[in-house]
Design an enzyme around this catalytic site. Sequence first.
Site, PDB file in Angstrom:
ATOM      1  N   ASN A   1      54.151  22.299  26.539  1.00 50.72           N
ATOM      2  CA  ASN A   1      55.032  23.410  26.126  1.00 50.72           C
ATOM      3  C   ASN A   1      56.139  24.603  27.066  1.00 50.72           C
ATOM      4  OD1 ASN A   1      53.374  25.064  27.883  1.00 50.72           O
ATOM      5  ND2 ASN A   1      52.648  26.868  26.652  1.00 50.72           N
TER       6      ASN A   1
ATOM      7  N   HIS B   1      60.930  29.116  29.458  1.00 50.40           N
ATOM      8  CA  HIS B   1      59.709  29.241  29.829  1.00 50.40           C
ATOM      9  C   HIS B   1      59.142  28.053  30.801  1.00 50.40           C
ATOM     10  CE1 HIS B   1      55.259  28.490  27.672  1.00 50.40           C
ATOM     11  NE2 HIS B   1      55.517  29.536  29.272  1.00 50.40           N
TER      12      HIS B   1
ATOM     13  N   SER C   1      60.996  32.858  18.014  1.00 48.22           N
ATOM     14  CA  SER C   1      60.355  33.179  19.281  1.00 48.22           C
ATOM     15  C   SER C   1      60.846  34.635  18.872  1.00 48.22           C
ATOM     16  CB  SER C   1      61.103  33.644  20.258  1.00 48.22           C
ATOM     17  OG  SER C   1      60.422  31.885  20.999  1.00 48.22           O
TER      18      SER C   1
ATOM     19  N   HIS D   1      51.302  36.557  23.950  1.00 49.20           N
ATOM     20  CA  HIS D   1      52.095  35.703  24.615  1.00 49.20           C
ATOM     21  C   HIS D   1      52.990  34.655  23.806  1.00 49.20           C
ATOM     22  CE1 HIS D   1      49.181  32.777  25.560  1.00 49.20           C
ATOM     23  NE2 HIS D   1      49.996  32.065  26.441  1.00 49.20           N
ATOM     24  N   GLY D   2      52.272  34.662  22.650  1.00 47.96           N
ATOM     25  CA  GLY D   2      52.859  32.779  22.378  1.00 47.96           C
ATOM     26  C   GLY D   2      51.948  32.807  21.164  1.00 47.96           C
TER      27      GLY D   2
ATOM     28  N   GLY E   1      49.718  30.164  20.500  1.00 43.08           N
ATOM     29  CA  GLY E   1      49.018  29.497  20.802  1.00 43.08           C
ATOM     30  C   GLY E   1      48.505  28.608  19.479  1.00 43.08           C
TER      31      GLY E   1
ATOM     32  N   LYS F   1      62.902  20.745  26.497  1.00 41.91           N
ATOM     33  CA  LYS F   1      61.353  20.283  26.160  1.00 41.91           C
ATOM     34  C   LYS F   1      60.599  18.778  27.022  1.00 41.91           C
ATOM     35  CE  LYS F   1      58.081  21.252  24.244  1.00 41.91           C
ATOM     36  NZ  LYS F   1      57.192  22.629  23.754  1.00 41.91           N
TER      37      LYS F   1
END
Lengths: 476, 151
Positions: free
Chosen positions: A202, A234, A380, A399-400, A402, A475
């Site tokens: 991720n 990230h 985001s 945090h994100g 999931g 990515k």
Amino acid sequence: MDLNRLTRLSEYAWRIEPVDAMRAPVIIYADEALIRAMDEKVREQAANVARLPGIVGACYAMPDAHWGYGFPIGGVAAFDAERDGVVSAGGVGFDISCGVRTLYTGLKRDEVDPLKRELADALYATVPVGVGSRGRIRLDHRQMDEMLAGGAEWAVRQGYGHPRDLERIEERGRMAGAKPEAVSPQAKERQRAEMGTLGSGNHYLEVQEVSEIYAPAVAESFGLARGDVVVTIHCGSRGLGHQIGTDFLKRMQTAATQYGIALPDRELACAPIESPVGREYLGAMRAAINCALANRQIITHLAREVFAELLPKARLDLLYDVSHNTCKVEEHLIEGRKKRVYVHRKGATRAFGPDHPELPDVFRGVGQPVLIGGSMGTASYILAGSPAGEALSFASACHGAGRAMSRHQAARTWGGREVVDELAARGIIVRSPSWRGVAEEAPGAYKDVRAVVEAADRVGLARLVAKVSPMACIKG
Amino acid sequence: MSAEISPAKPSRNTPRWEHFPHEADMGVRGYGATLEEAFAQAALALTAAICDPAGIRMTTPVEIRCEAPDRETLLVDWLNALVYEMAVRRMVFGRFDLCIDGTALRATARGEPIERERHRPAVEVKGATYTELKVFRDESGAWIAQCVVDV
């Protein structure tokens, strides 16, 4: 999750009373839809954490909590060394100090849009990404130890970035108390070719546009306006952190038996904070935090090189850099008095509110930026630490998004090319070395990050400030 | 439960591997008539989490040894030893020959340096975990070795 097993405290807070061997309650922050969708394993795992020696307050689960190893991902728990408290390698996880860094560009969307494709190609060519990629930097033993002790501060000394960057990084770019000598030779070997690499899974580097502002005054003090282009990175401590996690998960199995700690789950392996293994883990884990900070600093430098070439007007200064897999010693209010405790955040972001002494002056008035990464191709969010967070969760937030679907199911549901084409049709350029990797990270495989940040905002863990939407995504 | 199954006859004793779902990650499971076969198949499942094992040439052997207090820990150590060798050698492995004596394991993993264009690796594995960790014989006598890996 079965709501009958929870006590509802408010629209966004749920409690599990301490029963059996639990030493503290569990408190989960989520709206009803999120909690219904949450796996029973989150309840089970959080209740197991509440059984560990020396836990104080409660074991908290954030709105994005999901099934992890031992600790739930999205779990927060603090331990008191004076009450035989423990430190747990599983409570931090394999990707130590995985985190998010957002950089301004000083550019608006219409200035970047015409060059978006070239920018994505150049970033993809410059930032090593994916399995088997190697960084440009090779560290010898002495340099490795200096990096592990110095973090982003070390990286800046090597010429990667500016000293002014450090002010905008947690711990001001260098985690104190790191012990490079507690890091195994295997962990260091695994890191040798991985400095300045993004990794896979991720992890990503995204060019994003500030697409909505929810709190104009805070956004202004964060230097964010609608239409601004930002860059977000990230990633974490790469192979070094993974190997430290592996090494200490094993050593702590033995230590737990040695110290008579009953483990409800092997993955909860832990050791007393005041034990040789506990102290060694803390030293190694802090070295891994420095590795992650140095890594994000080097990637920042690479992104700056690309922008200098293509969009020389850009100036990639930091908004902030946060980590979401850590154990940190912090002062919190425990039973009415201030105490230093060991706060584990596994898939949870520290969210210091206004006036916190550890924040740089620029954020003292409004609280720290809390950077919440979406999944590939989804928005985001940028939040701000709130005054309420301290009492709610030892100043922690989500945090994100999931995952909502396993990697396997995602790869069976979508094709990588299809995902890339669909995102391209929406104006989002994706560059990745792996079609399957892209399919496994398809936006639909994740929960709705908006519901997660809204729940965090409503309950007061952090305040919603801005939404950022992807323009280009590199990515792993 | 959906699972990706290796192309082999689904008899319990036939060596084969599969993936089983875990919310954020992936489980690897190996079946075999012997403990060694089950461990080798679990290792193939680990490789398959990264890329297609069928595309790997067995050009380079790597010797691996581990010792652990029990079979479950031995499985985690074995998979973690492979994760380590893959990471530092930048290799992928497609064949595993093992000998397990009590709780000591000696193995030769065969594979080749990773080529991104040819192997198309999807994810790197960070480590093997103790989650869903089981090593046992089922009622038919087949060995099963499994755990979740963090990707």
